[in-house]
Design an enzyme around this catalytic site. Sequence first.
Site, short mmCIF file in Angstrom:
data_model
loop_
_atom_site.label_atom_id
_atom_site.label_comp_id
_atom_site.label_asym_id
_atom_site.label_seq_id
_atom_site.Cartn_x
_atom_site.Cartn_y
_atom_site.Cartn_z
CG ASP A 10 78.81 -37.93 77.91
OD1 ASP A 10 77.67 -37.67 77.50
OD2 ASP A 10 79.03 -38.60 79.09
CG ASP A 12 75.18 -34.17 81.95
OD1 ASP A 12 75.08 -33.80 83.04
OD2 ASP A 12 74.58 -34.13 80.74
CG ASP A 190 79.30 -40.96 82.40
OD1 ASP A 190 78.94 -40.28 81.17
OD2 ASP A 190 78.61 -41.05 83.26
MG LIG Z 1 77.37 -39.09 80.40
#
Ligand SMILES: [Mg+2]
Length: 249
Positions: A10, A12, A190
């Site tokens: 991922d 961000d 995240d």
């Molecule tokens: Mg993310």
Amino acid sequence: MTADLALFLDFDGTLVEIAPRPDAVRVDPGLVPALERLRERLGGALAIVTGRPIGVIDDFLAPARFDVAGLHGVERRVNDAVTGGRPEDHPDLRARVPRLQALVADLDAVLIEDKGASVAVHWRLANPEDAQRAEAVVKSIAAELDGPYRLQLGKAVGEIVPASATKGHAIRALLEAPPYAGRRAVFLGDDRTDELAFASVNADGGVSVRVGPGETVAPKRLADPEAVRALLYAWADGAPMDVSGLPEA
Ligand SMILES: [Mg+2]
């Protein structure tokens, strides 16, 4: 050991810290060269799996070009071959964008990120009242499109995405072809939107890694993007890629 892993990352909140505005993220100077070395070590089996459009990832990671599953998997690029993600394939969504923009126009610090085949509403910088209204607006437009589209809620963002698009599907699709086929998936993410992909990666015998706090189905955890970069930089420099040795979630 290394030759049997495929790394899915991922962007961000995983490779870079989340910024107040989506265009304000800062890419650590060491990141791109490390990702390039790591990609080489993995025989090319490294891809960014993100809600961002592919072109935006290219801008952030220039001059490198990585394989990317963008827009939560709506579009994919592997070895420079792109599939999906054409705005003209989404007339019902496109038809609602002007109204979405009008409905949030008087809300302070609420941003629309129009990605063509998906549309995100960001309220990270908004006051609580406007944030609530922004969320209500995106929910109401998403409800009109229910079926072919779904609402994906993340950290201070609501996004209307094609229902068929998920990061889990994107990772499975990537694993069907070289250089990913036959490798064990390792996915780092995240956000709560990454949890479904964690579940599918786990089910397929891969390893998922949650970045940051929060409930998770991932078996492994890293504290923050800085910890992710430290790990990737070590791997890029030849450290053993011992996924099972990562901290338990
Ligand atoms: Mg993310």
